[in-house]
Design a protein around this motif. Sequence first.
Motif, PDB file in Angstrom:
ATOM      1  N   ILE A  28       0.878  -1.170  -0.125  1.00 26.07           N
ATOM      2  CA  ILE A  28       0.113  -0.023   0.061  1.00 26.07           C
ATOM      3  C   ILE A  28       1.009   1.172   0.100  1.00 26.07           C
ATOM      4  N   SER A  29       1.920   1.203   0.776  1.00 32.60           N
ATOM      5  CA  SER A  29       3.014   2.205   0.876  1.00 32.60           C
ATOM      6  C   SER A  29       4.013   1.775   1.106  1.00 32.60           C
ATOM      7  N   SER A  30       5.287   2.662   1.268  1.00 34.56           N
ATOM      8  CA  SER A  30       6.441   2.038   1.398  1.00 34.56           C
ATOM      9  C   SER A  30       6.706   1.634   2.832  1.00 34.56           C
ATOM     10  N   HIS A  31       5.708   1.829   3.911  1.00 36.22           N
ATOM     11  CA  HIS A  31       5.583   1.270   5.142  1.00 36.22           C
ATOM     12  C   HIS A  31       4.782   0.220   5.434  1.00 36.22           C
ATOM     13  N   LEU A  32       3.745   0.031   4.579  1.00 39.85           N
ATOM     14  CA  LEU A  32       2.604  -0.942   4.969  1.00 39.85           C
ATOM     15  C   LEU A  32       2.220  -1.818   3.934  1.00 39.85           C
ATOM     16  N   ALA A  33       1.771  -3.007   4.045  1.00 40.88           N
ATOM     17  CA  ALA A  33       1.185  -3.856   3.131  1.00 40.88           C
ATOM     18  C   ALA A  33       0.243  -4.760   3.977  1.00 40.88           C
ATOM     19  N   ILE A  34      -0.808  -5.505   3.044  1.00 34.36           N
ATOM     20  CA  ILE A  34      -1.777  -6.204   3.802  1.00 34.36           C
ATOM     21  C   ILE A  34      -2.188  -7.313   2.861  1.00 34.36           C
ATOM     22  N   THR A  35      -2.796  -8.117   3.648  1.00 31.67           N
ATOM     23  CA  THR A  35      -3.126  -9.411   2.824  1.00 31.67           C
ATOM     24  C   THR A  35      -4.724  -9.308   2.361  1.00 31.67           C
ATOM     25  N   PRO A  36      -5.471  -8.796   3.145  1.00 33.01           N
ATOM     26  CA  PRO A  36      -7.015  -8.614   2.646  1.00 33.01           C
ATOM     27  C   PRO A  36      -7.200  -8.172   1.216  1.00 33.01           C
ATOM     28  N   PRO A  37      -8.129  -8.501   0.483  1.00 37.85           N
ATOM     29  CA  PRO A  37      -8.477  -7.999  -0.705  1.00 37.85           C
ATOM     30  C   PRO A  37      -9.348  -6.930  -0.435  1.00 37.85           C
ATOM     31  N   VAL A  38      -9.165  -5.820  -1.401  1.00 33.31           N
ATOM     32  CA  VAL A  38     -10.198  -4.393  -1.028  1.00 33.31           C
ATOM     33  C   VAL A  38     -10.863  -4.501  -2.490  1.00 33.31           C
ATOM     34  N   SER A  39     -12.307  -4.359  -2.037  1.00 28.49           N
ATOM     35  CA  SER A  39     -13.346  -4.070  -3.283  1.00 28.49           C
ATOM     36  C   SER A  39     -13.826  -2.643  -3.044  1.00 28.49           C
ATOM     37  N   VAL A  40     -13.730  -2.026  -4.041  1.00 32.52           N
ATOM     38  CA  VAL A  40     -14.324  -0.591  -4.233  1.00 32.52           C
ATOM     39  C   VAL A  40     -15.739  -0.755  -5.030  1.00 32.52           C
ATOM     40  N   VAL A  41     -16.810  -0.163  -4.323  1.00 30.60           N
ATOM     41  CA  VAL A  41     -18.152  -0.040  -4.953  1.00 30.60           C
ATOM     42  C   VAL A  41     -18.359   1.482  -5.297  1.00 30.60           C
ATOM     43  N   ILE A  42     -18.879   1.592  -6.639  1.00 41.52           N
ATOM     44  CA  ILE A  42     -19.069   2.961  -7.034  1.00 41.52           C
ATOM     45  C   ILE A  42     -20.377   2.938  -7.842  1.00 41.52           C
ATOM     46  N   PRO A  43     -21.468   3.419  -7.072  1.00 40.26           N
ATOM     47  CA  PRO A  43     -23.060   3.320  -7.654  1.00 40.26           C
ATOM     48  C   PRO A  43     -22.951   4.677  -8.573  1.00 40.26           C
ATOM     49  N   ALA A  44     -23.352   4.593  -9.875  1.00 41.86           N
ATOM     50  CA  ALA A  44     -23.277   5.436 -10.775  1.00 41.86           C
ATOM     51  C   ALA A  44     -24.391   5.501 -11.823  1.00 41.86           C
ATOM     52  N   MET A  45     -24.868   6.567 -12.195  1.00 41.57           N
ATOM     53  CA  MET A  45     -26.075   6.882 -13.156  1.00 41.57           C
ATOM     54  C   MET A  45     -25.696   8.084 -13.937  1.00 41.57           C
ATOM     55  N   THR A  76     -21.524   5.751 -19.408  1.00 36.25           N
ATOM     56  CA  THR A  76     -21.003   5.470 -18.079  1.00 36.25           C
ATOM     57  C   THR A  76     -20.296   4.133 -18.157  1.00 36.25           C
ATOM     58  N   VAL A  77     -20.908   3.127 -18.564  1.00 41.04           N
ATOM     59  CA  VAL A  77     -20.134   1.741 -18.374  1.00 41.04           C
ATOM     60  C   VAL A  77     -19.176   1.502 -19.309  1.00 41.04           C
ATOM     61  N   ALA A  78     -19.156   2.174 -20.829  1.00 45.39           N
ATOM     62  CA  ALA A  78     -18.086   1.998 -21.648  1.00 45.39           C
ATOM     63  C   ALA A  78     -17.027   2.941 -21.221  1.00 45.39           C
ATOM     64  N   VAL A  79     -17.191   4.070 -20.371  1.00 42.07           N
ATOM     65  CA  VAL A  79     -16.108   4.828 -19.868  1.00 42.07           C
ATOM     66  C   VAL A  79     -15.247   3.935 -18.555  1.00 42.07           C
ATOM     67  N   ALA A  80     -16.001   3.320 -17.838  1.00 36.38           N
ATOM     68  CA  ALA A  80     -15.557   2.719 -16.948  1.00 36.38           C
ATOM     69  C   ALA A  80     -14.720   1.541 -17.298  1.00 36.38           C
ATOM     70  N   ARG A  81     -15.264   0.845 -18.390  1.00 33.50           N
ATOM     71  CA  ARG A  81     -14.408  -0.260 -18.911  1.00 33.50           C
ATOM     72  C   ARG A  81     -12.932   0.161 -19.359  1.00 33.50           C
ATOM     73  N   GLU A  82     -13.192   1.411 -20.142  1.00 27.55           N
ATOM     74  CA  GLU A  82     -11.934   1.968 -20.764  1.00 27.55           C
ATOM     75  C   GLU A  82     -10.959   2.293 -19.659  1.00 27.55           C
ATOM     76  N   LEU A  83     -11.287   2.985 -18.629  1.00 21.72           N
ATOM     77  CA  LEU A  83     -10.518   3.188 -17.411  1.00 21.72           C
ATOM     78  C   LEU A  83     -10.074   2.261 -16.611  1.00 21.72           C
TER      79      LEU A  83
END
Length: 277
Positions: A28-45, A76-83
């Motif tokens: 995560i940084s030069s001083h920290l690492a983790i094992t748990p996977p992190v999911s980010v949820v983005i509701p979008a319209m 929205t969906v096409a842009v998300a997939r491109e990014l």
Amino acid sequence: MSSVVRPATEPGPDALSKPTPSAYYRPISSHLAITPPVSVVIPAMNEAENLPYVFKTLPDWIHEVVLVDGNSTDDTVAVARELWPDVKVVRQLGKGKGDALITGFEACSGDIIVMVDADGSADGHEIVSYVSALVSGADFAKGSRFANGGATDDMTPIRKLGNHVLCSVVNAKFGARYTDLCYGYNAFWRHCLDKIELDCTGFEVETLMNIRVVKAGLKVQEIPSHEYLRIHGASNLRAVRDGLRVLKVILSERSNRRDGRRRSRGVPFRTRQGEVS
């Protein structure tokens, strides 16, 4: 689920006797690492114009991005997939922010879930602070614009007053010590969903979560956060209408404390799954 935290440059205690795969720890940084996977949820319209600003601040160490598309009529969906080519797109079947988040949570595979708005108001660089709080012992990391170090560029005086009043009511009625109530930038361990049973569809979902984590006895840590102005488009938030819905949730939860105690013992998290593509 693992909450192992170790400096990224420090080997584990068994490193000399048992090789550790380089992918086991997620730096995560030069001083920290983790094992748990992190999911980010983005509701979008209809947030195609804002998504480039949202995605460019997301750290590359996160496990997955789940975009919940509320039947957008733009790209929205096409842009998300491109990014983010590996983005998991979930099509929302219902309506409202609460419904979108519940659908997104169900689609997550990570041990840690982060909620991020799609309007560009949240800075993804702050995710490290939320995740650090969780792997250090918190169950729920709650963003606050009014904690020391937080700020907002996007609240009118009437909204600030309303948020302060509603926050004070929640603190008094439920024994919380929040400095902010109606903010959508939060993170939590997935197991929390089994204890707070979400059942609302609108903007009041954030308040419901904040109340139920307290009722469930979960450990909450506030994270100072800077809320920026929406970059493009207009918000669907309506101060009076949504403020009344928040108040209704508060009164309902207050009058239903027995049900809250039942939830604190653990009610399985169930929701209708959206269409994943």
